[in-house]
Design a protein around this motif. Structure first.
Motif, PDB file in Angstrom:
ATOM      1  N   ASP A  99      38.019  46.155  43.420  1.00  0.00           N
ATOM      2  CA  ASP A  99      38.273  46.838  42.263  1.00  0.00           C
ATOM      3  C   ASP A  99      38.373  46.143  41.048  1.00  0.00           C
ATOM      4  O   ASP A  99      37.691  46.253  39.880  1.00  0.00           O
ATOM      5  CB  ASP A  99      39.365  48.160  42.279  1.00  0.00           C
ATOM      6  CG  ASP A  99      39.084  49.124  43.317  1.00  0.00           C
ATOM      7  OD1 ASP A  99      37.917  48.956  44.090  1.00  0.00           O
ATOM      8  OD2 ASP A  99      39.693  49.994  43.356  1.00  0.00           O
ATOM      9  N   VAL A 100      39.286  45.167  41.204  1.00  0.00           N
ATOM     10  CA  VAL A 100      39.583  44.271  39.949  1.00  0.00           C
ATOM     11  C   VAL A 100      38.615  43.366  39.765  1.00  0.00           C
ATOM     12  O   VAL A 100      37.944  43.164  38.460  1.00  0.00           O
ATOM     13  CB  VAL A 100      40.748  43.299  40.279  1.00  0.00           C
ATOM     14  CG1 VAL A 100      40.962  42.357  39.090  1.00  0.00           C
ATOM     15  CG2 VAL A 100      42.051  44.151  40.437  1.00  0.00           C
ATOM     16  N   PHE A 101      37.735  42.932  40.711  1.00  0.00           N
ATOM     17  CA  PHE A 101      36.528  42.083  40.427  1.00  0.00           C
ATOM     18  C   PHE A 101      35.335  42.739  39.732  1.00  0.00           C
ATOM     19  O   PHE A 101      34.827  42.581  38.707  1.00  0.00           O
ATOM     20  CB  PHE A 101      36.067  41.469  41.716  1.00  0.00           C
ATOM     21  CG  PHE A 101      34.720  40.494  41.402  1.00  0.00           C
ATOM     22  CD1 PHE A 101      34.680  39.450  41.037  1.00  0.00           C
ATOM     23  CD2 PHE A 101      33.472  41.179  41.716  1.00  0.00           C
ATOM     24  CE1 PHE A 101      33.773  38.654  40.768  1.00  0.00           C
ATOM     25  CE2 PHE A 101      32.398  40.553  41.696  1.00  0.00           C
ATOM     26  CZ  PHE A 101      32.402  39.250  41.257  1.00  0.00           C
ATOM     27  N   PHE A 102      35.070  43.885  40.414  1.00  0.00           N
ATOM     28  CA  PHE A 102      33.954  44.613  39.755  1.00  0.00           C
ATOM     29  C   PHE A 102      34.229  45.204  38.735  1.00  0.00           C
ATOM     30  O   PHE A 102      33.073  45.568  37.714  1.00  0.00           O
ATOM     31  CB  PHE A 102      33.328  45.332  41.090  1.00  0.00           C
ATOM     32  CG  PHE A 102      32.492  44.911  42.158  1.00  0.00           C
ATOM     33  CD1 PHE A 102      31.311  44.441  41.831  1.00  0.00           C
ATOM     34  CD2 PHE A 102      33.137  44.844  43.296  1.00  0.00           C
ATOM     35  CE1 PHE A 102      30.423  43.744  42.946  1.00  0.00           C
ATOM     36  CE2 PHE A 102      32.597  44.312  44.395  1.00  0.00           C
ATOM     37  CZ  PHE A 102      31.070  43.714  44.032  1.00  0.00           C
ATOM     38  N   SER A 103      35.320  45.720  38.508  1.00  0.00           N
ATOM     39  CA  SER A 103      35.441  46.387  37.081  1.00  0.00           C
ATOM     40  C   SER A 103      35.750  45.853  35.983  1.00  0.00           C
ATOM     41  O   SER A 103      35.950  46.244  34.945  1.00  0.00           O
ATOM     42  CB  SER A 103      36.581  47.801  37.449  1.00  0.00           C
ATOM     43  OG  SER A 103      37.657  47.002  37.875  1.00  0.00           O
ATOM     44  N   VAL A 104      36.537  44.602  36.363  1.00  0.00           N
ATOM     45  CA  VAL A 104      37.048  43.897  35.168  1.00  0.00           C
ATOM     46  C   VAL A 104      36.544  42.554  35.041  1.00  0.00           C
ATOM     47  O   VAL A 104      36.000  42.096  33.873  1.00  0.00           O
ATOM     48  CB  VAL A 104      38.874  43.677  35.228  1.00  0.00           C
ATOM     49  CG1 VAL A 104      39.438  43.014  34.158  1.00  0.00           C
ATOM     50  CG2 VAL A 104      39.423  45.148  35.205  1.00  0.00           C
ATOM     51  N   VAL A 105      36.730  41.678  36.127  1.00  0.00           N
ATOM     52  CA  VAL A 105      36.155  40.353  35.891  1.00  0.00           C
ATOM     53  C   VAL A 105      34.820  40.369  35.855  1.00  0.00           C
ATOM     54  O   VAL A 105      34.389  39.396  34.993  1.00  0.00           O
ATOM     55  CB  VAL A 105      36.638  39.455  37.395  1.00  0.00           C
ATOM     56  CG1 VAL A 105      36.169  38.089  37.282  1.00  0.00           C
ATOM     57  CG2 VAL A 105      38.201  39.760  37.474  1.00  0.00           C
ATOM     58  N   MET A 106      34.016  41.036  36.562  1.00  0.00           N
ATOM     59  CA  MET A 106      32.461  41.091  36.435  1.00  0.00           C
ATOM     60  C   MET A 106      31.686  41.274  35.232  1.00  0.00           C
ATOM     61  O   MET A 106      31.092  40.579  34.737  1.00  0.00           O
ATOM     62  CB  MET A 106      31.886  41.709  37.722  1.00  0.00           C
ATOM     63  CG  MET A 106      30.205  41.670  37.760  1.00  0.00           C
ATOM     64  SD  MET A 106      29.499  42.684  39.032  1.00  0.00           S
ATOM     65  CE  MET A 106      28.036  42.718  38.539  1.00  0.00           C
ATOM     66  N   PRO A 107      32.297  42.598  34.611  1.00  0.00           N
ATOM     67  CA  PRO A 107      31.807  42.590  33.088  1.00  0.00           C
ATOM     68  C   PRO A 107      31.933  41.848  32.211  1.00  0.00           C
ATOM     69  O   PRO A 107      31.286  41.368  31.435  1.00  0.00           O
ATOM     70  CB  PRO A 107      32.335  43.996  32.949  1.00  0.00           C
ATOM     71  CG  PRO A 107      33.474  44.168  33.677  1.00  0.00           C
ATOM     72  CD  PRO A 107      33.213  43.709  35.014  1.00  0.00           C
ATOM     73  N   VAL A 108      33.295  40.989  32.243  1.00  0.00           N
ATOM     74  CA  VAL A 108      33.829  40.111  31.379  1.00  0.00           C
ATOM     75  C   VAL A 108      32.960  38.799  31.439  1.00  0.00           C
ATOM     76  O   VAL A 108      32.413  38.087  30.658  1.00  0.00           O
ATOM     77  CB  VAL A 108      35.079  39.973  31.350  1.00  0.00           C
ATOM     78  CG1 VAL A 108      35.745  38.732  30.397  1.00  0.00           C
ATOM     79  CG2 VAL A 108      36.022  41.172  31.077  1.00  0.00           C
ATOM     80  N   GLY A 109      32.832  38.521  32.711  1.00  0.00           N
ATOM     81  CA  GLY A 109      32.149  37.263  33.103  1.00  0.00           C
ATOM     82  C   GLY A 109      30.581  37.205  32.905  1.00  0.00           C
ATOM     83  O   GLY A 109      30.029  36.309  32.232  1.00  0.00           O
ATOM     84  N   LEU A 110      30.192  38.534  32.756  1.00  0.00           N
ATOM     85  CA  LEU A 110      28.775  38.810  32.690  1.00  0.00           C
ATOM     86  C   LEU A 110      28.548  38.811  31.089  1.00  0.00           C
ATOM     87  O   LEU A 110      27.343  38.181  30.513  1.00  0.00           O
ATOM     88  CB  LEU A 110      28.048  40.128  33.349  1.00  0.00           C
ATOM     89  CG  LEU A 110      27.981  40.191  34.743  1.00  0.00           C
ATOM     90  CD1 LEU A 110      27.545  41.446  35.297  1.00  0.00           C
ATOM     91  CD2 LEU A 110      26.858  39.336  35.357  1.00  0.00           C
ATOM     92  N   PHE A 111      29.654  39.225  30.399  1.00  0.00           N
ATOM     93  CA  PHE A 111      29.384  39.218  28.830  1.00  0.00           C
ATOM     94  C   PHE A 111      29.294  37.591  28.398  1.00  0.00           C
ATOM     95  O   PHE A 111      28.429  37.503  27.625  1.00  0.00           O
ATOM     96  CB  PHE A 111      30.440  39.987  28.391  1.00  0.00           C
ATOM     97  CG  PHE A 111      30.812  39.663  26.828  1.00  0.00           C
ATOM     98  CD1 PHE A 111      29.767  40.316  25.834  1.00  0.00           C
ATOM     99  CD2 PHE A 111      31.868  38.978  26.298  1.00  0.00           C
ATOM    100  CE1 PHE A 111      29.920  40.160  24.493  1.00  0.00           C
ATOM    101  CE2 PHE A 111      31.718  38.654  24.980  1.00  0.00           C
ATOM    102  CZ  PHE A 111      30.962  39.183  24.143  1.00  0.00           C
TER     103      PHE A 111
END
Length: 560
Positions: free
Chosen positions: A333-345
């Protein structure tokens, strides 16, 4: 014959010899059946690569690129093939090994005649069979639908690359599963690393070039050499037989490393949990004077129970807090909802060649709105739906009938938690944008953006509730939710893809497009008008999907 007839006589037990090869074969059959029953494996093995093949056909088209009739999809199909074989091997092996250890299956297998290599043969062999199935289906559809041609001169090199890559990804999955303490950590680590490697290896980019430094980093990992080799082997304009010793060497090195780490860290028994210190000790006071803070007074002569119903706001705060703590304990949950969008940004802004898009809008602003939209979709559509389905499948929703907490309060608390998590994503992206990319948004834009975000979150939560009522199991809800979110993100231009006009028209029918457009309009430094049409569409989706979900809602599977 009666029971007394066997007294005094010897009972002979004849052991039937079973060969190790037959036990390994039976283990392979069992592993194949287990993977076939796992919806998340089917989604990533077959649905995702075929979906990506379909999207590539829409985004890139399939026009002829030469006088010999070679089509565009001749160069795009290897990407879908690489994705299918990659996702069919690495995550399933990692999740299966960690789950078998956590549930005690490995411990029980250790007491059987099955040798360790037989277990590995079955698990890796099942993943390879699924990779083969994904390969056959993808190639068959590519040939039939897009006129993809197989090059006879590179078939041997292609077969060797596919086999080496699939075995390597299985070995890396074994290493991740062996190192992970729990199945949830293995699932987050394997799927998360697979998604990250797919992005930095260029599998999710159509017609865009990655920065040179990122391309160099990706070349160290096995997926990029694997995908590049397949691209070259399908390219009819490249001479030679398709062998690339440098790429094969990188893949083989990861095979050796994954095998050594996986076997070295492999455990038959689950990891020991850390000792838990009790939060409080029972009181040593006399029972006649015991008084509990919950409103229960106990005496020797009379037991008086006073139940005070907590106020609604307290229930809502408690439920949202519990949901946030639960999300923090789930790495996925932490990766897909927080880490992934910030990293993709950060990745997408870096990939963008200029500070503005082709239409003159600031790239950081538009990409920031897109990644906030993606994060909201993960938190309030995918994760929220999966959490509610899990509560339904485990009987939690049914047991709530005997508690002061109404189901409405539970759902509201989960929605508030999802909105809070989306605010964290928003704050992280805006802070990173301001510090690294010069993103500036005025106070009025921030306030209007919060209104749009609230409407978008309510619509996505309502769609998540509806998804829960349509899909039978919690794991299937998560897999279907991810597939739907991934598909709609490309139709809604969340990943800045440039597809045909009709794709944008289809995307405008769903909430993601309007949430993104509304945020871009709200944050526009030129002071664009209030995006009332986008807010209205989001409100309609929230109302319609919410009413449908209420009408279909069930406290437990398959019962009213």
């Amino acid at each position: 014959m009666g029971a007394g007839a066997v007294r005094g006589s010897a009972v002979r037990v004849h052991a039937v010899p079973v060969s190790v090869a037959s036990m390994a074969r039976d283990r392979l059959v069992h592993a194949v059946r287990a993977l076939w029953r796992t919806q998340v494996v089917l989604i990533f093995t077959f649905v995702l690569p075929l979906l990506w093949l379909f999207l590539l056909g829409l985004l890139a088209g399939n026009d002829a690129v030469g006088p010999d009739g070679v089509r565009v999809m001749q160069f795009a199909a290897p990407v879908a093939i690489a994705m299918g074989t990659f996702f069919a091997t690495l995550p399933p092996v990692a999740i299966a090994v960690a789950e078998a250890r956590e549930t005690g299956v490995l411990k029980r297998l250790r007491g059987t005649p099955l040798p360790a290599w037989g277990y590995f043969f079955g698990q890796v062999g099942a993943a390879l069979l699924f990779a083969l199935g994904s390969l056959v289906v993808t190639v068959l559809l590519g040939v039939l639908l897009y006129d993809v041609r197989l090059r006879t001169e590179t078939l041997l090199a292609t077969a060797a690359t596919l086999l080496l890559g699939a075995i390597t990804f299985s070995a890396v999955g074994l290493a991740i599963g062996s190192l992970s303490r729990t199945a949830s950590i293995a699932e987050a680590a394997s799927i998360g690393s697979a998604v990250v490697l797919s992005f930095i290896s260029g599998l999710f980019f159509v017609g865009a070039a990655l920065p040179a430094w990122l391309d160099t980093v990706a070349s160290v990992f096995p997926l990029k050499p694997y995908a590049d080799s397949l691209r070259d082997q399908f390219n009819p304009y490249l001479p030679g037989s398709g062998w690339n010793p440098a790429d094969l060497a990188v893949i083989a090195a990861w095979l050796a490393a994954g095998t050594l780490v996986g076997l070295g860290a492999f455990r038959w028994e689950r990891h020991r949990s850390r000792s838990v210190v009790p939060a409080h000790r029972p009181s040593s006071r006399s029972p006649s004077s015991l008084s509990l803070s919950s409103g229960v007074a106990v005496s020797k002569e009379l037991v008086a129970v006073t139940v005070r119903r907590p106020p609604p706001l307290a229930l809502l705060a408690a439920q949202s807090g519990a949901a946030l703590r639960g999300a923090a304990r789930r790495p996925g949950d932490v990766f897909f909802s927080v880490v992934m969008p910030v990293g993709l940004f950060a990745l997408l802004v870096t990939v963008q060649p200029g500070v503005t898009l082709a239409d003159g809008r600031p790239a950081a602003l538009v990409i920031g709105a897109s990644m906030v939209t993606w994060g909201a979709g993960v938190a309030l559509f995918m994760n929220l739906a999966e959490g509610i389905a899990r509560a339904r499948d485990t009987g939690l929703l049914k047991r709530m009938r005997g508690t002061p907490l109404p189901v409405v309060g539970y759902l509201a608390g989960r929605t508030v938690a999802g909105f809070t998590l989306t605010l964290v994503i928003l704050a992280a992206i805006l802070l990173l944008g301001a510090l690294a990319y010069g993103l500036r948004i005025g106070a009025a834009g921030l306030l209007l953006g919060l209104v749009v975000l609230l409407a978008g979150c309510l619509s996505l939560a309502a769609c998540g509730f509806l998804l829960t009522t349509l899909v039978p199991s919690a794991r299937a809800v998560g897999s279907v939710g991810l597939a739907v979110l991934f598909l709609l993100s490309f139709f809604s231009d969340v990943f800045l893809n440039e597809g045909p006009e009709w794709m944008g028209t289809v995307g405008s029918l769903f909430p993601l497009k309007h949430l993104q457009n509304g945020l871009v309009a709200a944050w526009d430094p030129a002071g664009a008008p209030v995006p009332w049409p986008d807010i209205l569409v989001l409100a309609v989706w929230a109302a319609v999907a919410g009413m449908l979900a209420v009408g279909r809602f069930r406290r437990q599977p398959g019962t009213p």
